[in-house]
Write an enzyme that holds these catalytic residues in place. Structure first.
Site, PDB file in Angstrom:
ATOM      1  CE  LYS A  68       7.674   3.809   7.183  1.00  0.00           C
ATOM      2  NZ  LYS A  68       6.712   4.387   6.211  1.00  0.00           N
ATOM      3  CB  SER A 113       9.012   5.660   3.222  1.00  0.00           C
ATOM      4  OG  SER A 113       7.770   5.545   3.885  1.00  0.00           O
ATOM      5  CB  SER A 165       5.206   4.979   2.202  1.00  0.00           C
ATOM      6  OG  SER A 165       6.002   6.019   1.730  1.00  0.00           O
TER       7      SER A 165
END
Lengths: 95, 485
Positions: free
Chosen positions: B76, B151, B175
């Site tokens: 990420k 997310s 997330s």
């Protein structure tokens, strides 16, 4: 409670975010719907509850006040949008 | 071998160890997959040359004793990576190149893996659908109109589409777990303090926690083992002995007590989610676990509490983006204050601005007691609900999300309906507990759904074991057609 446009502009000023006049309306609507949702908490009586200050069963560690890193000025300045040799440069503050 | 990327991390590691595939072949195969998957928009940055170089070095001098020998991994874009651009999905960091490596990624590299690229995510990890990223929406490989969750949406999309053998995300209110549920993959939010937060772009510091996203439970254990550990640089890092989660993985769950919280049966929950929860209960019961009805009475207050605590911490954390020391700076602004205001207005997207304004307001003079203090008191009650329940049970089983992946654009006009997506995941962050989302089935449209296992603090091994037993008996197979290449 409801937030009006003036209040939103004041909070935006505190947060140092300029808000387009055209967007104030929709922002006010969004924030009010969020605050309406948040206000469910008022149903609960929390007079005798201690606020949670840490979710860990340990206190924060402290370390010796010694320099463990340093001499990395160049590295730090490398990402600056505007630099002048050894300094960060900002718009003129004092005449 | 027909397809070397269509396997679990554990199988891929075995293939590398037994020399069925070299690190270079593996890396090239992922690069090929990534290049043909541009439609998914899962990557913000790729580091192919660097990855091929590392793979070559590994093949010349392999070390097969490592946990992740010669394994390329995409992560990420919230983890700072030395000399590789780190954006956090934001315009305000569009040119930020860290001079340091986050502890969690460093741990992964120290175990033999290397960086393949940086994965798209909601801006500053604020979002539940990966529609707030400055770098565009990420698409769910499950369907071309579907969000991948958020997310960590680039992470879930890339993992499900075989663009990385495993990945890592961050979880502040769901997330990791919600995107895992939306893509039929496994996601774990560890106990607060198990993985270092050092070098991760901060959102809400008392809630943020990094964790693995993988295809299987075994993979999840391998990744957790690789990334976790005490770190002096994070003052909330827990100092404890390192666990061998993958070696200690067991599928015997006989006699374990599984709590079923009645408050997680919410209004308007699709029948399929409820049925799937029932299926999960039955599987665990058949494996010898004991189901116990429990109550977590303050569950409904978790989301309103979260939407005070998280924005408050975010408004404080994001004060650092001022256009002076790093990141984007507006060309407008006659004086310093105006430069700040324009920089932050042009640099942040709408959702981030909304949350900064909420946070600034709830912390402002005269409102602190009514909002922030109140929220921290309710947070105490939510934590106490869990503490009381865990006196009589080993773990809690709930659905991961109230629905499967929704359509792009479906919820963007109504922030509160978007927030409600995290109704089952948020309480865990407020209480600092570990929780695992594991794929369990599909709804009538064929979209994956997950179940969540919540454990006591530092009880990751137990929820991994339950997940391992569940996985073997659930019969779920992620059937994703490669429509994008």
């Amino acid at each position: 409670m409801s937030l009006d446009k003036e209040k939103i502009k004041h909070v935006a000023k505190l947060a140092r975010i300029s808000v387009d006049e055209a967007k104030v309306e929709s922002l006010t609507k969004d924030l009010n719907s969020i605050f309406k949702f948040i206000e469910q908490l008022n149903e609960l009586n929390t007079d005798k509850v201690e606020p949670l200050t840490s979710i860990l069963n340990q206190s924060l560690r402290s370390r010796k006040d010694e320099i463990s890193d340093g001499k990395i000025r160049e590295k730090i300045l490398k990402n600056s949008p505007k630099e002048n040799e050894e300094f960060f440069v900002v718009p003129k503050v004092v005449e | 071998m027909a397809n070397i990327t269509n396997q679990s991390l554990n199988e891929i590691i075995d293939n590398v160890k037994t020399k069925k595939v070299s690190s270079t072949e593996l890396t090239k195969a992922y690069i090929k997959n990534i290049e043909s998957a541009k439609k998914l928009n899962a990557f913000v940055t790729t580091t192919f040359d660097q990855a091929l170089d590392k793979a070559k070095q590994f093949d010349i001098k392999p070390n097969f004793d490592q946990l992740l020998p010669g394994i390329p991994l995409a992560v990420k874009d919230l983890f700072c990576t030395k000399n590789t651009k780190t954006t956090a999905g934001s315009n305000i960091l569009n040119n930020f190149i860290p001079s340091y490596e986050s502890t969690v990624t460093k741990n992964l590299w120290d175990n033999g893996s290397f960086l393949l690229g940086k994965l798209n995510c909601d801006e500053f990890a604020m979002g539940s659908s990966n529609e707030t990223s400055h770098y565009g929406n990420v698409i769910n490989p499950v369907g071309d109109q579907l969000v991948p969750g958020g997310s960590s949406g680039g992470s879930s999309s890339a993992l499900a589409a075989d663009l990385t053998p495993a990945t890592i995300g961050t979880d502040t209110g769901g997330s990791i777990r919600q995107p895992a549920s939306f893509t039929g993959t496994v996601g774990l939010k560890p106990t607060y303090g198990l993985c270092s937060r050092w070098g991760i772009v901060a959102f809400a510091s008392s809630l943020d926690q990094a964790g693995p996203m993988t295809k299987t439970i075994k993979d999840c254990a391998i990744m957790l083992e690789s990334m976790s550990g005490f770190d002096e640089k994070d003052s909330t890092s827990i100092n404890k002995k390192k666990e061998q989660y993958s070696k200690n993985l067991k599928d015997n769950i006989k006699g374990l007590k599984i709590g079923i919280p009645k408050e997680y049966r919410v209004d308007n929950m699709p029948k399929e989610v409820d049925e799937l929860w029932g299926k999960g209960k039955k599987i665990l019961k058949d494996l010898g676990a004991q189901l116990i009805d429990i109550s977590l009475p303050h569950t409904k207050y978790a989301l309103p509490t979260y939407y005070i605590v998280a924005p408050a911490e975010a408004s404080s954390n994001l004060a650092r983006y001022d256009g002076v020391r790093y990141g984007y700076r507006s060309k407008q602004g006659k004086d310093l204050i105006e430069m700040y205001e324009k920089t932050r207005s042009e640099g942040f997207g709408d959702e981030v601005k909304r949350r900064i304004l909420i946070g600034t307001y709830v912390l402002s003079s005269g409102y602190y007691d009514a909002f922030y203090l109140k929220a921290q008191k309710v947070r105490q009650l939510i934590k106490k609900d869990f503490d009381d329940s865990f006196k009589k049970i080993d773990a809690i089983l709930t659905p991961s999300t109230p629905s499967s992946a929704f359509k792009i654009g479906e919820k963007t006009n109504d922030p509160v309906s978007m927030y409600l997506n995290d109704i089952f995941t948020v309480p865990v962050n407020l209480a600092g507990l570990p929780a695992l989302s594991m794929p369990a089935g599909v709804d009538k449209q064929g979209h994956p759904l997950g179940l969540q296992l919540i454990g006591k603090a530092l009880d990751e091994q137990k929820i991994l074991n339950i997940g391992y037993a569940f996985e073997k008996n659930c019969g779920f197979k992620n059937e994703i057609k490669k429509w994008w290449s």
